[in-house]
Design a protein around this motif. Structure first.
Motif, PDB file in Angstrom:
ATOM      1  N   VAL A 136     133.659   4.158  89.804  1.00 20.99           N
ATOM      2  CA  VAL A 136     134.099   5.496  89.408  1.00 20.99           C
ATOM      3  C   VAL A 136     132.882   6.257  88.866  1.00 20.99           C
ATOM      4  O   VAL A 136     132.268   5.824  87.898  1.00 20.99           O
ATOM      5  N   PRO A 137     132.533   7.386  89.472  1.00 23.87           N
ATOM      6  CA  PRO A 137     131.349   8.130  89.029  1.00 23.87           C
ATOM      7  C   PRO A 137     131.638   9.045  87.846  1.00 23.87           C
ATOM      8  O   PRO A 137     132.756   9.524  87.673  1.00 23.87           O
ATOM      9  N   PHE A 138     130.618   9.305  87.030  1.00 20.18           N
ATOM     10  CA  PHE A 138     130.742  10.266  85.943  1.00 20.18           C
ATOM     11  C   PHE A 138     130.646  11.702  86.445  1.00 20.18           C
ATOM     12  O   PHE A 138     131.048  12.625  85.740  1.00 20.18           O
ATOM     13  N   LEU A 139     130.039  11.910  87.623  1.00 22.25           N
ATOM     14  CA  LEU A 139     129.942  13.238  88.236  1.00 22.25           C
ATOM     15  C   LEU A 139     129.226  14.232  87.327  1.00 22.25           C
ATOM     16  O   LEU A 139     129.574  15.409  87.248  1.00 22.25           O
ATOM     17  N   SER A 140     128.198  13.773  86.635  1.00 21.68           N
ATOM     18  CA  SER A 140     127.518  14.615  85.652  1.00 21.68           C
ATOM     19  C   SER A 140     126.894  15.885  86.223  1.00 21.68           C
ATOM     20  O   SER A 140     126.812  16.890  85.487  1.00 21.68           O
ATOM     21  N   VAL A 158     128.063  -1.015  96.192  1.00 22.97           N
ATOM     22  CA  VAL A 158     129.167  -0.211  96.702  1.00 22.97           C
ATOM     23  C   VAL A 158     130.425  -1.068  96.694  1.00 22.97           C
ATOM     24  O   VAL A 158     130.402  -2.225  97.117  1.00 22.97           O
ATOM     25  N   HIS A 159     131.535  -0.493  96.228  1.00 20.63           N
ATOM     26  CA  HIS A 159     132.751  -1.272  95.961  1.00 20.63           C
ATOM     27  C   HIS A 159     133.746  -1.281  97.120  1.00 20.63           C
ATOM     28  O   HIS A 159     134.943  -1.472  96.913  1.00 20.63           O
ATOM     29  N   ARG A 160     133.274  -1.077  98.308  1.00 18.26           N
ATOM     30  CA  ARG A 160     134.136  -0.983  99.486  1.00 18.26           C
ATOM     31  C   ARG A 160     135.171  -2.115  99.547  1.00 18.26           C
ATOM     32  O   ARG A 160     136.367  -1.887  99.738  1.00 18.26           O
ATOM     33  N   GLU A 161     134.723  -3.354  99.384  1.00 15.09           N
ATOM     34  CA  GLU A 161     135.622  -4.507  99.490  1.00 15.09           C
ATOM     35  C   GLU A 161     136.444  -4.736  98.230  1.00 15.09           C
ATOM     36  O   GLU A 161     137.469  -5.415  98.275  1.00 15.09           O
ATOM     37  N   GLN A 162     135.991  -4.193  97.108  1.00 16.52           N
ATOM     38  CA  GLN A 162     136.644  -4.513  95.847  1.00 16.52           C
ATOM     39  C   GLN A 162     137.845  -3.626  95.525  1.00 16.52           C
ATOM     40  O   GLN A 162     138.757  -4.060  94.832  1.00 16.52           O
ATOM     41  N   TRP A 163     137.847  -2.387  96.024  1.00 22.06           N
ATOM     42  CA  TRP A 163     138.972  -1.512  95.703  1.00 22.06           C
ATOM     43  C   TRP A 163     140.322  -2.109  96.108  1.00 22.06           C
ATOM     44  O   TRP A 163     141.263  -2.091  95.312  1.00 22.06           O
ATOM     45  N   PRO A 164     140.469  -2.680  97.315  1.00 19.05           N
ATOM     46  CA  PRO A 164     141.765  -3.270  97.662  1.00 19.05           C
ATOM     47  C   PRO A 164     142.137  -4.467  96.793  1.00 19.05           C
ATOM     48  O   PRO A 164     143.315  -4.741  96.569  1.00 19.05           O
ATOM     49  N   VAL A 165     141.125  -5.191  96.285  1.00 17.20           N
ATOM     50  CA  VAL A 165     141.385  -6.381  95.469  1.00 17.20           C
ATOM     51  C   VAL A 165     141.721  -5.989  94.038  1.00 17.20           C
ATOM     52  O   VAL A 165     142.669  -6.508  93.427  1.00 17.20           O
ATOM     53  N   VAL A 166     140.957  -5.054  93.474  1.00 20.83           N
ATOM     54  CA  VAL A 166     141.107  -4.703  92.061  1.00 20.83           C
ATOM     55  C   VAL A 166     142.324  -3.815  91.825  1.00 20.83           C
ATOM     56  O   VAL A 166     143.102  -4.029  90.887  1.00 20.83           O
ATOM     57  N   LEU A 167     142.525  -2.809  92.689  1.00 18.16           N
ATOM     58  CA  LEU A 167     143.624  -1.877  92.492  1.00 18.16           C
ATOM     59  C   LEU A 167     144.645  -1.945  93.628  1.00 18.16           C
ATOM     60  O   LEU A 167     145.835  -2.044  93.411  1.00 18.16           O
ATOM     61  N   TRP A 209     138.180   4.559  96.362  1.00 15.27           N
ATOM     62  CA  TRP A 209     137.195   4.506  97.446  1.00 15.27           C
ATOM     63  C   TRP A 209     136.808   5.912  97.888  1.00 15.27           C
ATOM     64  O   TRP A 209     135.647   6.173  98.201  1.00 15.27           O
ATOM     65  N   TRP A 210     137.756   6.872  97.864  1.00 20.08           N
ATOM     66  CA  TRP A 210     137.427   8.252  98.207  1.00 20.08           C
ATOM     67  C   TRP A 210     136.455   8.834  97.184  1.00 20.08           C
ATOM     68  O   TRP A 210     135.482   9.516  97.555  1.00 20.08           O
ATOM     69  N   LEU A 211     136.701   8.562  95.902  1.00 22.69           N
ATOM     70  CA  LEU A 211     135.785   9.040  94.870  1.00 22.69           C
ATOM     71  C   LEU A 211     134.378   8.517  95.093  1.00 22.69           C
ATOM     72  O   LEU A 211     133.392   9.260  94.994  1.00 22.69           O
ATOM     73  N   GLU A 212     134.286   7.233  95.391  1.00 21.85           N
ATOM     74  CA  GLU A 212     132.973   6.595  95.518  1.00 21.85           C
ATOM     75  C   GLU A 212     132.279   6.955  96.819  1.00 21.85           C
ATOM     76  O   GLU A 212     131.065   7.192  96.839  1.00 21.85           O
ATOM     77  N   SER A 213     133.025   6.988  97.914  1.00 22.40           N
ATOM     78  CA  SER A 213     132.401   7.120  99.227  1.00 22.40           C
ATOM     79  C   SER A 213     132.306   8.550  99.741  1.00 22.40           C
ATOM     80  O   SER A 213     131.440   8.857 100.562  1.00 22.40           O
ATOM     81  N   ARG A 214     133.189   9.443  99.283  1.00 24.67           N
ATOM     82  CA  ARG A 214     133.196  10.808  99.804  1.00 24.67           C
ATOM     83  C   ARG A 214     132.764  11.827  98.752  1.00 24.67           C
ATOM     84  O   ARG A 214     131.875  12.649  98.999  1.00 24.67           O
ATOM     85  N   LEU A 215     133.412  11.786  97.582  1.00 26.27           N
ATOM     86  CA  LEU A 215     133.109  12.795  96.575  1.00 26.27           C
ATOM     87  C   LEU A 215     131.743  12.584  95.936  1.00 26.27           C
ATOM     88  O   LEU A 215     130.946  13.522  95.816  1.00 26.27           O
TER      89      LEU A 215
END
Length: 404
Positions: free
Chosen positions: A105-109, A124-133, A142-148
């Motif tokens: 999760v980015p701070f988006l400063s 990069v948490h690509r594989e972890q998002w489905p496991v963690v959440l 994943w949208w926050l991390e990879s797109r935004l």
């Protein structure tokens, strides 16, 4: 004296803190030695006060919780309340540079800060998002991390700790020319000698959460009847791990040591025969180098990202392709003393090339370049051959100068 603000969701005193927090605080401490004032803003937790000055001179502010720390960071900046710790209540104001540590999760400063931002991405948490959440929350993460995030940070320089993460950032649209590779350093191990365990001893060190996959170490233990396993760390997944150990019939050969001190960590890593790192994804795998400094080889998964930098396959440890291979390579190191000793010696020699001092000098050069608006970071320190941090390519990007 420039003021640098680190934004990281946790600190090392947080019960859920890990390698990212070690990296953040060690680099912050090194920047203090280079003449900077440094503040770390992270989430509040019961194990630490709201404000604290570390022995290194880094000022720590704990605000918000696991999810609200991101909003509290923005508010602290906007109201000019990022002060230099409890011992300097009159010295308030906004920082000259933000180091924005993105742990998924980015701070988006850059959306609110009127100063340059350097982004740190361990992996990069690509594989972890489905496991963690999982489900919708995982897709949003994943949208926050990879797109935004790549869009918000499109004018920022990045720092990462492994070539694997640099390559993954490129797949998200971050040009390698904007990514500086600065590996973790190592603290010199305790000089007190520790004898190897008289029995085959496996060690896992880290947070007990699902994506660390400690279950894989338990599976390996079940296939190695003469071995024992020490699991050092704490986390909310521990009850499930204990149940899995019981199901596999290895409870009597598994020790859950909980959180360990630095002295106990040294003893475990030095006494163990092999360190297991079964994690789904690591930005680097600091434990691998910490074990290597004590002559202990490691086994990890080839697909786990940064561990491919931390382990020189066949020279300092072994990389496995799947669970069966993980078990087989663990067995090889336990049963082949010659191979174990050879890789342990290789791991010790490799680990000696990573220092926090070297990493700090490279960071200081980066900070100087960003603050002065130069096109490229100055050359790395003279001992760079021992600390493999480098630009991946000449940068044509020029940081945006902002007032305020």
């Amino acid at each position: 004296m420039p003021h640098i603000l680190f934004l990281n969701w946790r600190d090392t005193r947080n019960p859920e803190g890990g390698g990212s927090e070690v990296y953040t605080e060690r680099i912050a401490a090194e920047l203090v030695t280079h003449g900077h004032r440094v503040t770390l803003l992270c989430a509040a937790h019961p194990s630490g006060p709201a404000a604290q000055v570390l022995p290194s001179g880094v000022h720590v502010l704990r605000r918000g919780g696991r999810h609200t720390v991101y909003l509290r960071a923005a508010l602290a900046y906007l109201v000019g309340a990022v002060r230099l710790g409890p011992l300097a209540p009159a010295r308030r104001g906004r920082p000259d540079l933000i180091v924005d540590v993105c742990n998924g999760v980015p701070f988006l400063s850059p959306l609110y800060a009127r100063c340059p931002t350097v982004v740190v991405v361990h992996h990069v948490h690509r594989e972890q998002w489905p496991v963690v959440l999982g489900g919708r929350r995982g897709r949003i993460g994943w949208w926050l991390e990879s797109r935004l995030a790549p869009r918000v940070y499109r004018r920022c320089r990045y720092v990462t700790v492994s070539t694997a993460t640099r390559d993954e950032l490129a797949s998200l649209g971050v040009p390698p020319s904007r990514v500086l590779l600065i590996h973790n350093g190592l603290t010199d191990p305790d000089p007190e000698p520790v004898a190897r365990s008289p029995y085959p001893c496996l060690v896992v060190l880290g947070r007990l959460v699902p994506h660390k996959r400690v279950e894989y170490a338990l599976h390996a233990l079940a296939e190695l009847p003469l071995a024992r396993l020490v699991v050092a760390g704490r986390g909310w997944w521990e009850p499930q791990l204990r149940r899995r150990a019981a199901e596999l019939g290895v409870t009597g050969r598994t020790a859950f040591a909980g959180h360990v001190s630095e002295a106990e960590k040294h003893r475990l890593l030095a006494a163990g025969w092999v360190v297991l790192v079964p994690s789904l994804k690591e930005g680097w795998g600091l434990t691998i180098l910490e074990a290597g400094a004590r002559g202990t080889p490691a086994v990890a998964f080839r697909s786990a990202g940064g561990v491919r930098d931390a382990i020189l396959d066949g020279r300092t440890g072994l990389l496995a392709d799947d669970l069966a291979d993980f078990v087989a390579k663990t067995r090889l190191l336990l049963t082949d003393a010659t191979a174990r000793d050879r890789m342990g010696a290789g791991a010790r020699a490799y680990a000696s090339g990573f220092t926090w001092t070297g990493a700090g000098r490279t960071w200081a050069a980066l900070v100087a370049g960003v603050l002065s608006g130069r096109r490229r970071t100055p050359a790395a320190p003279a001992d760079r051959s021992r600390h493999p941090s480098r630009w991946s390519a000449p940068s044509r990007w020029r940081p945006r100068r902002r007032s305020g």
